[in-house]
Write an enzyme that holds these catalytic residues in place. Structure first.
Site, PDB file in Angstrom:
ATOM      1  N   GLN A  95      13.696  -5.662  -5.135  1.00  0.00           N
ATOM      2  CA  GLN A  95      13.001  -6.247  -6.286  1.00  0.00           C
ATOM      3  C   GLN A  95      13.122  -5.444  -7.567  1.00  0.00           C
ATOM      4  O   GLN A  95      13.439  -6.002  -8.623  1.00  0.00           O
ATOM      5  CB  GLN A  95      11.518  -6.434  -5.927  1.00  0.00           C
ATOM      6  CG  GLN A  95      10.689  -7.005  -7.083  1.00  0.00           C
ATOM      7  CD  GLN A  95       9.361  -7.500  -6.603  1.00  0.00           C
ATOM      8  OE1 GLN A  95       9.292  -8.473  -5.867  1.00  0.00           O
ATOM      9  NE2 GLN A  95       8.289  -6.843  -7.011  1.00  0.00           N
ATOM     10  N   ASP A 118      -6.288   5.659   0.556  1.00  0.00           N
ATOM     11  CA  ASP A 118      -6.228   4.423  -0.205  1.00  0.00           C
ATOM     12  C   ASP A 118      -7.494   3.614   0.037  1.00  0.00           C
ATOM     13  O   ASP A 118      -8.417   4.033   0.749  1.00  0.00           O
ATOM     14  CB  ASP A 118      -4.941   3.637   0.088  1.00  0.00           C
ATOM     15  CG  ASP A 118      -4.917   2.958   1.446  1.00  0.00           C
ATOM     16  OD1 ASP A 118      -5.944   2.932   2.145  1.00  0.00           O
ATOM     17  OD2 ASP A 118      -3.840   2.443   1.815  1.00  0.00           O
ATOM     18  N   HIS A 147       0.820  -1.200   0.000  1.00  0.00           N
ATOM     19  CA  HIS A 147       0.000   0.000   0.000  1.00  0.00           C
ATOM     20  C   HIS A 147       0.858   1.256   0.000  1.00  0.00           C
ATOM     21  O   HIS A 147       0.534   2.242  -0.664  1.00  0.00           O
ATOM     22  CB  HIS A 147      -0.916   0.002   1.225  1.00  0.00           C
ATOM     23  CG  HIS A 147      -1.750  -1.234   1.347  1.00  0.00           C
ATOM     24  ND1 HIS A 147      -2.862  -1.468   0.584  1.00  0.00           N
ATOM     25  CD2 HIS A 147      -1.611  -2.326   2.145  1.00  0.00           C
ATOM     26  CE1 HIS A 147      -3.384  -2.645   0.902  1.00  0.00           C
ATOM     27  NE2 HIS A 147      -2.639  -3.187   1.849  1.00  0.00           N
ATOM     28  N   SER A 161       3.982  -5.545  -7.908  1.00  0.00           N
ATOM     29  CA  SER A 161       4.939  -6.445  -8.551  1.00  0.00           C
ATOM     30  C   SER A 161       4.627  -6.605 -10.029  1.00  0.00           C
ATOM     31  O   SER A 161       5.526  -6.662 -10.874  1.00  0.00           O
ATOM     32  CB  SER A 161       4.934  -7.811  -7.857  1.00  0.00           C
ATOM     33  OG  SER A 161       5.459  -7.718  -6.543  1.00  0.00           O
TER      34      SER A 161
END
Length: 471
Positions: A344, A116, A19, A364
């Protein structure tokens, strides 16, 4: 008379890097491209990586600041086995008074409040402070279209959703299979069902909804959304840091051939059983492909149970404790095991990485597409099943197992097949070409004059006008 004060946005984020990351990128874009001052409010969690991200933010720019509310104890407000949706919603509800006090104390009050998905109960504060209000749904248009239709489905379907024999029909979109729907709506007797239903109703209470997607990626789903202003502003992803990869991992990656390495990671809350880890290990080994595997401590309960404990699972046990005997020795040259966490975006951007086995969290997914990396979909919870279907059946940039990993253990033979398919088979080449097309589309959307750039400019212009003249 016009007030020339710099527009100020207050953004409320749920805990958890899934988030926080898209909220941070939204804040940076408002600062860099639209001259905003941005204050991001985050409810603290136990994720250790959160703190690192917060420290980076403090050094970003004077126009972007972070306010972290203390972690909230909700032990007396939810059942011990409450799922992640319920716990997030309750945490965010309990944070509303702190947000009210923080905004009241500001010397320069915000002109817009952005929350959000789990923070919709804070929209009432925008009415109190007489500022504009938006919801940032940091995932895709298909999920948003489904969520907006949930209140209607609630009225139409009298029994349990799980008992329906046909996919759920969503106006303007392909029907949603029952195995793809978010678990929050499968049990009407649960608290999570009514919490999610409330969120779905409140989505329309803002002046608009921001989405971390772009027009050309989901034209049909975006067109299906009616009676609400939607701003597709994505893909907003973390930038690659020049010094993101260091030491042994960088040296190992630099030695590998172009697009020869499979990156395996299931997110900050993604865990699996010892048995599934064993099958995945053998599948990777038997595929004879090179890999980087972010290995987290195994659990035997549901995958989302680790969300609020992420960062606590670090222990002194070596990875060999969870892996088959001799695996590390046999894969010493071809594999690289990383405990718990890895940078990542920096890995995905390396020339040697040619595939990504992912839990299909939307961050991702966006990071993979932006770097032109095809995927093996391994959905675990939340909307990830829906994301996996979008990736495999509509966008054509991923492959997936025949059985959901949450329903049964995926065997080594099938894992080997999927890895080879992405990394070396003819089908994998077609998928790679398709993801590169989307990569180009993503760049175009964010460039000057692109659809996402224009959408955010439209929003920023409205909020700036709001600041100057009042609503």
């Amino acid at each position: 008379m016009e007030i020339t004060t710099k527009p100020h946005a207050a953004i409320l984020s749920s805990p958890g890097m899934g988030h926080i990351i898209p909220v941070i990128q939204l804040g940076k874009r408002l600062v860099d491209y639209h001259g905003f001052h941005v204050t991001i409010f985050i409810v603290a969690s136990n994720e250790s990586s959160d703190q690192s991200q917060l420290l980076q933010l403090h050094a970003y720019k004077n126009s972007l600041e972070m306010v972290e509310f203390p972690a909230i104890d909700i032990a007396n407000l939810v059942e011990p086995n409450a799922n992640v949706v319920t716990r997030l919603v309750v945490v965010m509800r309990e944070a509303v008074p702190a947000l009210r006090s923080a905004i009241s104390a500001m010397k320069c009050p915000p002109s817009v409040l952005i929350v959000d998905l789990f923070g919709t109960e804070a929209l009432c504060l925008a009415e109190e402070f007489k500022i504009s209000k938006y919801v940032y749904v940091a995932t895709n248009a298909r999920f948003l279209s489904f969520s907006l239709h949930v209140p209607t489905l609630h009225e139409l379907i009298k029994g349990e959703f799980a008992d329906q024999k046909e996919p759920l029909k969503i106006p303007g979109c392909k029907p949603v299979r029952l195995e793809d729907v978010v678990g929050s709506i499968l049990d009407r007797s649960s608290q999570q069902y009514y919490e999610y239903l409330r969120i779905c109703k409140q989505l329309r209470l803002g002046d608009g909804i921001l989405l971390n997607t772009w027009q050309d990626l989901e034209a049909q789903a975006l067109a299906s959304i009616q009676n609400v202003q939607v701003y597709p502003i994505g893909p907003l992803v973390r930038p690659v840091k020049p010094d993101g990869l260091k030491g042994e991992m960088l040296c190992w990656l630099d030695k590998q051939s172009t697009e020869s390495v499979l990156y395996v990671s299931f997110g900050s809350g993604g865990t699996m059983s010892v048995k599934q880890i064993t099958e995945l290990a053998f599948g990777l080994e038997q595929s004879q492909q090179r890999f980087i595997w972010v290995l987290r401590k195994p659990v035997e309960n549901n995958a989302d149970a680790s969300f609020f404990s992420a960062g606590k699972e670090h222990d002194d046990d070596p990875p060999s404790k969870y892996l088959p005997d001799g695996f590390l020795t046999r894969t010493k040259e071809s594999g690289f095991i990383v405990p718990n966490w890895a940078p990542q975006i920096d890995i995905l951007s390396h020339r040697s990485v040619g595939g990504f086995m992912t839990h299909c969290g939307w961050n991702s997914v966006m990071e993979s597409i932006v770097n032109g990396v095809p995927m093996i979909a391994w959905p675990l919870y939340a909307e990830q099943m829906m994301n996996a279907t979008l990736l495999t059946e509509e966008l054509g940039v991923a492959v997936r197992s025949e059985v959901l990993p949450t329903k049964a253990v995926v065997g080594r033979v099938e894992i080997e097949k999927m890895v080879r398919m992405i990394m070396e088979d003819k089908q994998g080449k077609g998928i790679r070409e398709r993801v590169r097309e989307l990569q180009c589309g993503a760049r175009k959307a964010l460039s000057e004059g692109g659809s996402s750039s224009n959408a955010l400019s439209q929003l920023a212009k409205y909020c700036s006008t709001y600041t100057s003249y009042g609503k």
